[in-house]
Structures are given as C-alpha cells and as structure tokens.
Design a protein around this motif. Structure first.
Motif, PDB file in Angstrom:
ATOM      1  N   ARG A  23       0.871  -1.169   0.000  1.00 20.80           N
ATOM      2  CA  ARG A  23       0.000   0.000   0.000  1.00 20.80           C
ATOM      3  C   ARG A  23       0.908   1.219   0.000  1.00 20.80           C
ATOM      4  O   ARG A  23       1.781   1.349   0.860  1.00 20.80           O
ATOM      5  CB  ARG A  23      -0.915   0.023   1.222  1.00 20.80           C
ATOM      6  CG  ARG A  23      -1.843   1.226   1.180  1.00 20.80           C
ATOM      7  CD  ARG A  23      -2.869   1.195   2.263  1.00 20.80           C
ATOM      8  NE  ARG A  23      -3.852   2.264   2.006  1.00 20.80           N
ATOM      9  CZ  ARG A  23      -4.699   2.684   2.896  1.00 20.80           C
ATOM     10  NH1 ARG A  23      -4.742   2.139   4.093  1.00 20.80           N
ATOM     11  NH2 ARG A  23      -5.538   3.655   2.595  1.00 20.80           N
ATOM     12  N   ASP A  24       0.711   2.086  -0.949  1.00 25.98           N
ATOM     13  CA  ASP A  24       1.547   3.286  -1.091  1.00 25.98           C
ATOM     14  C   ASP A  24       3.028   2.934  -1.115  1.00 25.98           C
ATOM     15  O   ASP A  24       3.855   3.612  -0.520  1.00 25.98           O
ATOM     16  CB  ASP A  24       1.241   4.283   0.035  1.00 25.98           C
ATOM     17  CG  ASP A  24      -0.212   4.735   0.042  1.00 25.98           C
ATOM     18  OD1 ASP A  24      -0.806   4.825  -1.056  1.00 25.98           O
ATOM     19  OD2 ASP A  24      -0.753   4.973   1.133  1.00 25.98           O
ATOM     20  N   GLY A  25       3.357   1.835  -1.777  1.00 26.76           N
ATOM     21  CA  GLY A  25       4.745   1.421  -1.940  1.00 26.76           C
ATOM     22  C   GLY A  25       5.340   0.642  -0.784  1.00 26.76           C
ATOM     23  O   GLY A  25       6.452   0.128  -0.894  1.00 26.76           O
ATOM     24  N   LEU A  26       4.638   0.539   0.324  1.00 20.99           N
ATOM     25  CA  LEU A  26       5.152  -0.163   1.500  1.00 20.99           C
ATOM     26  C   LEU A  26       4.580  -1.566   1.590  1.00 20.99           C
ATOM     27  O   LEU A  26       3.387  -1.776   1.331  1.00 20.99           O
ATOM     28  CB  LEU A  26       4.786   0.601   2.779  1.00 20.99           C
ATOM     29  CG  LEU A  26       5.304   2.023   2.894  1.00 20.99           C
ATOM     30  CD1 LEU A  26       4.733   2.682   4.142  1.00 20.99           C
ATOM     31  CD2 LEU A  26       6.828   2.027   2.923  1.00 20.99           C
ATOM     32  N   LEU A  27       5.418  -2.524   1.990  1.00 18.06           N
ATOM     33  CA  LEU A  27       4.946  -3.883   2.193  1.00 18.06           C
ATOM     34  C   LEU A  27       4.073  -3.923   3.445  1.00 18.06           C
ATOM     35  O   LEU A  27       4.543  -3.609   4.536  1.00 18.06           O
ATOM     36  CB  LEU A  27       6.120  -4.857   2.348  1.00 18.06           C
ATOM     37  CG  LEU A  27       5.654  -6.306   2.390  1.00 18.06           C
ATOM     38  CD1 LEU A  27       6.101  -7.030   1.131  1.00 18.06           C
ATOM     39  CD2 LEU A  27       6.182  -7.012   3.598  1.00 18.06           C
ATOM     40  N   VAL A  28       2.785  -4.259   3.261  1.00 22.97           N
ATOM     41  CA  VAL A  28       1.857  -4.320   4.394  1.00 22.97           C
ATOM     42  C   VAL A  28       1.300  -5.719   4.601  1.00 22.97           C
ATOM     43  O   VAL A  28       0.529  -5.944   5.532  1.00 22.97           O
ATOM     44  CB  VAL A  28       0.689  -3.320   4.248  1.00 22.97           C
ATOM     45  CG1 VAL A  28       1.201  -1.883   4.259  1.00 22.97           C
ATOM     46  CG2 VAL A  28      -0.148  -3.614   3.017  1.00 22.97           C
ATOM     47  N   GLY A  29       1.693  -6.659   3.721  1.00 25.30           N
ATOM     48  CA  GLY A  29       1.159  -8.000   3.893  1.00 25.30           C
ATOM     49  C   GLY A  29       1.716  -9.005   2.908  1.00 25.30           C
ATOM     50  O   GLY A  29       2.611  -8.713   2.120  1.00 25.30           O
ATOM     51  N   HIS A  30       1.145 -10.197   2.999  1.00 26.91           N
ATOM     52  CA  HIS A  30       1.568 -11.363   2.236  1.00 26.91           C
ATOM     53  C   HIS A  30       0.300 -12.083   1.782  1.00 26.91           C
ATOM     54  O   HIS A  30      -0.679 -12.138   2.534  1.00 26.91           O
ATOM     55  CB  HIS A  30       2.395 -12.272   3.159  1.00 26.91           C
ATOM     56  CG  HIS A  30       2.726 -13.606   2.581  1.00 26.91           C
ATOM     57  ND1 HIS A  30       3.831 -13.802   1.790  1.00 26.91           N
ATOM     58  CD2 HIS A  30       2.106 -14.810   2.675  1.00 26.91           C
ATOM     59  CE1 HIS A  30       3.873 -15.087   1.430  1.00 26.91           C
ATOM     60  NE2 HIS A  30       2.831 -15.708   1.952  1.00 26.91           N
ATOM     61  N   ALA A  31       0.312 -12.644   0.566  1.00 31.67           N
ATOM     62  CA  ALA A  31      -0.837 -13.395   0.078  1.00 31.67           C
ATOM     63  C   ALA A  31      -0.379 -14.538  -0.821  1.00 31.67           C
ATOM     64  O   ALA A  31       0.668 -14.450  -1.469  1.00 31.67           O
ATOM     65  CB  ALA A  31      -1.791 -12.474  -0.685  1.00 31.67           C
ATOM     66  N   GLU A  32      -1.186 -15.603  -0.836  1.00 28.03           N
ATOM     67  CA  GLU A  32      -0.902 -16.776  -1.665  1.00 28.03           C
ATOM     68  C   GLU A  32      -2.222 -17.410  -2.080  1.00 28.03           C
ATOM     69  O   GLU A  32      -3.234 -17.259  -1.404  1.00 28.03           O
ATOM     70  CB  GLU A  32      -0.152 -17.869  -0.886  1.00 28.03           C
ATOM     71  CG  GLU A  32       1.100 -17.472  -0.198  1.00 28.03           C
ATOM     72  CD  GLU A  32       1.711 -18.609   0.617  1.00 28.03           C
ATOM     73  OE1 GLU A  32       1.331 -19.792   0.436  1.00 28.03           O
ATOM     74  OE2 GLU A  32       2.562 -18.311   1.457  1.00 28.03           O
ATOM     75  N   ILE A  33      -2.178 -18.162  -3.162  1.00 31.07           N
ATOM     76  CA  ILE A  33      -3.219 -19.129  -3.481  1.00 31.07           C
ATOM     77  C   ILE A  33      -2.485 -20.355  -3.992  1.00 31.07           C
ATOM     78  O   ILE A  33      -1.654 -20.260  -4.891  1.00 31.07           O
ATOM     79  CB  ILE A  33      -4.272 -18.595  -4.484  1.00 31.07           C
ATOM     80  CG1 ILE A  33      -5.403 -19.604  -4.651  1.00 31.07           C
ATOM     81  CG2 ILE A  33      -3.654 -18.180  -5.799  1.00 31.07           C
ATOM     82  CD1 ILE A  33      -6.633 -19.062  -5.365  1.00 31.07           C
ATOM     83  N   LYS A  34      -2.751 -21.496  -3.331  1.00 29.22           N
ATOM     84  CA  LYS A  34      -1.969 -22.685  -3.668  1.00 29.22           C
ATOM     85  C   LYS A  34      -2.777 -23.952  -3.431  1.00 29.22           C
ATOM     86  O   LYS A  34      -3.680 -23.976  -2.587  1.00 29.22           O
ATOM     87  CB  LYS A  34      -0.682 -22.731  -2.863  1.00 29.22           C
ATOM     88  CG  LYS A  34      -0.865 -22.918  -1.372  1.00 29.22           C
ATOM     89  CD  LYS A  34       0.483 -22.931  -0.676  1.00 29.22           C
ATOM     90  CE  LYS A  34       0.354 -23.176   0.807  1.00 29.22           C
ATOM     91  NZ  LYS A  34       1.656 -23.200   1.454  1.00 29.22           N
ATOM     92  N   PRO A  35      -2.433 -24.997  -4.178  1.00 31.47           N
ATOM     93  CA  PRO A  35      -3.091 -26.280  -3.937  1.00 31.47           C
ATOM     94  C   PRO A  35      -2.558 -26.889  -2.641  1.00 31.47           C
ATOM     95  O   PRO A  35      -1.359 -26.828  -2.367  1.00 31.47           O
ATOM     96  CB  PRO A  35      -2.685 -27.126  -5.148  1.00 31.47           C
ATOM     97  CG  PRO A  35      -1.467 -26.477  -5.710  1.00 31.47           C
ATOM     98  CD  PRO A  35      -1.483 -25.047  -5.280  1.00 31.47           C
TER      99      PRO A  35
END
Length: 171
Positions: free
Chosen positions: A70-82
C-alpha cells in the motif's frame, strides 16, 4: 508466473529480493505469525522461507505468492496454492497489524479469490483458519465462504476449513 494484481488501495506483486527485511519483520511479528502455519518461527526459518519463494515457488512456478503493498510499502503477504488438507486451492493472507481494521484484508481476500476463479479457473476456493482467529473467520464468511469442517490438530487446537463456490452464471 505470479501476476501483478490490483485492488482499490493495494498492489499485489511478486516479491523482490529487496523485500526480505520487511517479509521477515512481518513474519516475526507474533501478532501475525500466531495465525500462520504452525505459528511463530525463528528468524532463520523465516529467512529460509523467503529464499524458497525464489528458489522453489517462483523458479518452478508452483503457485502464486504476492507481496501486498500500500503506497509502496509492504503491508502483507498473500498466496493461493493447492493443498492436500483441503483437496483443492487455498487462499492465505496476512497483514501487518498497522493495516488491520481498515478493510484491507477484505480487499486482499476478494482479489485472490477472484484470481482463483477468473484466472486459474477454479470452481471452489478454500481457506483454513485457526478457530480462535475470529476476525479472519468473520471476514471470510462476510465474503461468501461457508464452513465445511473442523480439523483437530496434533496439539489439540481446532482449524476451521471454509470454502467459497464460484457463482454459476445464469444464461
């Protein structure tokens, strides 16, 4: 290859090597890591996990993993995986505590579910959530996930399995 995704306020894009310190800081925050996988890990384990994103996940195109900015800053992590646990694809997301309570979790979850349905062609997307994580359970139910079953873990804790079905178009 993990695509770049956008929401109203967020950019989900593949990690870069320069993200390592922010990634480790996110995963070392026990308010976040208590809900991730087997819970808090050592800094060395989190650094090794970050390395495997490049050497294994991206290199072998195993599944999609994003840095959430958000606004260039890392604010989280996400994945989609089997995953074998759900017998299908599972979404995973984590946000830094500073981003909690502002609707960003809903944005991330909705966007990766849409990616699963629209890009990956899935008919069902799953999520697994520790039973005490009421905020995440409420978020998922708000966006259309239904409880499927509960798993009793080796330590006696309960993990809830939820699923969301792709809407069938009427035509």
């Amino acid at each position: 290859m993990t695509p770049t995704l956008r929401t109203e306020r967020l950019l989900l894009e593949p990690y870069t090597p320069e993200d390592e310190e922010d990634f480790v800081a996110l995963f070392q925050d026990t308010r976040v890591s208590r809900w991730m996988g087997d819970g808090p890990a050592s800094e060395a384990a989190d650094r090794a996990l970050f390395g495997r994103i490049f050497t294994k996940v991206y290199a072998q195109d195993l599944f999609d993993v994003w840095a959430v900015r958000r606004d260039g800053l890392l604010v989280g992590h996400a994945e989609i995986k089997p995953t074998d646990v759900v017998g299908g694809h599972e979404i995973i997301y984590a946000l830094a505590p500073a981003a909690w309570g502002s609707g960003l979790g809903t944005e991330v979850a909705e966007r990766i579910v849409a990616h699963g349905f629209d890009t990956l062609g899935l008919t069902t997307v799953h999520a697994t959530v520790a039973a005490p994580n009421e905020a995440s359970l409420a978020l998922l139910e708000r966006i259309g996930f239904d409880p499927v079953r509960s798993i009793t873990e080796d330590d006696g804790s309960i993990t809830r399995v939820l699923a969301r079905q792709r809407a069938v178009s009427q035509g």
